[in-house]
Design a protein around this motif. Sequence first.
Motif, PDB file in Angstrom:
ATOM      1  N   LYS A 141       1.116  -1.103   0.098  1.00  0.00           N
ATOM      2  CA  LYS A 141      -0.565  -0.034  -0.639  1.00  0.00           C
ATOM      3  C   LYS A 141       0.982   1.102   0.003  1.00  0.00           C
ATOM      4  CE  LYS A 141      -3.583  -2.065   2.762  1.00  0.00           C
ATOM      5  NZ  LYS A 141      -4.390  -2.527   4.345  1.00  0.00           N
ATOM      6  N   GLU A 187      -8.122   9.885   0.082  1.00  0.00           N
ATOM      7  CA  GLU A 187      -9.065   8.547  -0.187  1.00  0.00           C
ATOM      8  C   GLU A 187      -8.301   7.089  -1.128  1.00  0.00           C
ATOM      9  OE1 GLU A 187     -11.735   7.608   1.377  1.00  0.00           O
ATOM     10  OE2 GLU A 187     -12.402   8.857   1.960  1.00  0.00           O
ATOM     11  N   HIS A 239      -4.430   6.149   0.813  1.00  0.00           N
ATOM     12  CA  HIS A 239      -4.478   5.453   1.571  1.00  0.00           C
ATOM     13  C   HIS A 239      -4.730   6.399   2.761  1.00  0.00           C
ATOM     14  CE1 HIS A 239      -5.615   2.044  -1.035  1.00  0.00           C
ATOM     15  NE2 HIS A 239      -4.448   2.237  -1.766  1.00  0.00           N
ATOM     16  N   GLU A 285      -6.154   5.330   5.968  1.00  0.00           N
ATOM     17  CA  GLU A 285      -6.610   3.985   6.541  1.00  0.00           C
ATOM     18  C   GLU A 285      -5.922   4.521   7.489  1.00  0.00           C
ATOM     19  OE1 GLU A 285      -4.755   1.337   3.989  1.00  0.00           O
ATOM     20  OE2 GLU A 285      -5.787   1.476   2.093  1.00  0.00           O
ATOM     21  N   CYS A 286      -5.062   5.102   8.279  1.00  0.00           N
ATOM     22  CA  CYS A 286      -4.823   5.595   9.237  1.00  0.00           C
ATOM     23  C   CYS A 286      -4.902   6.917  10.059  1.00  0.00           C
ATOM     24  CB  CYS A 286      -3.093   5.918   9.155  1.00  0.00           C
ATOM     25  SG  CYS A 286      -2.185   4.365   8.875  1.00  0.00           S
ATOM     26  N   GLY A 342     -12.775   7.963   8.600  1.00  0.00           N
ATOM     27  CA  GLY A 342     -10.686   7.585   8.539  1.00  0.00           C
ATOM     28  C   GLY A 342     -10.483   6.329   9.529  1.00  0.00           C
ATOM     29  N   GLY A 343      -9.654   6.618   9.432  1.00  0.00           N
ATOM     30  CA  GLY A 343      -8.609   5.519  10.430  1.00  0.00           C
ATOM     31  C   GLY A 343      -8.877   6.168  11.667  1.00  0.00           C
ATOM     32  N   ARG A 375       3.287  -1.798   8.845  1.00  0.00           N
ATOM     33  CA  ARG A 375       2.292  -2.034   7.933  1.00  0.00           C
ATOM     34  C   ARG A 375       2.185  -2.106   6.434  1.00  0.00           C
ATOM     35  NH1 ARG A 375      -2.396  -0.569  10.274  1.00  0.00           N
ATOM     36  NH2 ARG A 375      -3.870  -0.142   9.165  1.00  0.00           N
TER      37      ARG A 375
END
Length: 368
Positions: free
Chosen positions: A2, A31, A34, A37-38, A45-46, A83
Amino acid sequence: MKRFCLVFLFCMPAGAAVLEADSARGAKLFETEHCVECHSVNGRGGRIAPDLGRHMDRNFSPATLASTMWNHAPEMWGAMRSRNVAGFNMDDQAAADLFAYFYSARFFEKPGDAGRGKRVFTEKSCTKCHAIAATPNSLAKPVSEWASIGDPIALTTAMWNHAADMRGELANQGIKPPEVSGQDLTDLLVYLRNLSQVKNFASSFQTTSGRNGDQLFREKGCAKCHTTQASVGKHVSGETLTDVAAHLWGHGLKMPEATTRLNPGEMRELISYVWAEKFFEGGGDAGRGRKVFVNRQCSTCHDNAANGAPDLNNGGGNISGITMVSALWHHGPQMLAVMLEKKIKWPRFEGSEMADLIVYLNTRKGRK
């Protein structure tokens, strides 16, 4: 693997036109690359990394955000490796759009208080003409119709144009023109933006290239009193657009003659021309920056060609927040490895130190 978005800043070289920045493009980039994602923005969101829209007790500038990212970079790289997340090559345009997205989320605004804002709405006589869903004055829009509340440049336009109309109305009602500080307006907006009637209004932020700013500056009469763009820019250096809107509101109420009305496109061009570059540059002191350069042992590598570090005396172009973060992204891991080998601590910056360092680096031979 990613890809991870690291660069959150936009700052152009001195004297250059501002890149056109679009919060809608920035949101999409957030978006697709990525970041979401965090990180989250206003709760969406993350949850691993900080919420980039959350109101905190802070007063961030682009340089301050750059120093924050720099300070936490080693930990961030470790989290990314664990990750299986890789970075992507951020260009200036993408960084500008991401910045616009964060600005639309009010990331760079000063802390505000809804309780104080509610008092401002009453004590500054706003309620004499405006109300939340209906108004006692047919010429005044209720707050529920203030579409500009989600766009700082549209809000600035509305504040300027509204001041011209307000002068006569205030005189008719025998009301002294209210003075509104940047903090007053910040508090007022926190109060109003959390009302159920406007909470779902879309937020946006866009700048233009500013290429037509000089022409508008003259055509709209700004040059009659303000001789140059720089003479205005120095007064708004480091200020948010909320601060600028408050200044324009007070300025418009006090002007002895009718003010020239501006449409949103014209204000957007003028704001990009006068304010944007100054805000993105930030302020700093070269003398203090030189001390930072020495105390953080930057000269150990950058003033010794044998170490293979970039020569900061050459290369052309202005160093800025965006170039500092780009350098961090492209060279940071290698730099960390060399520093560990030489037993040099990773440099961390406090307060205005990053802004001071940037100003100092731009005074070195071969730059400016």
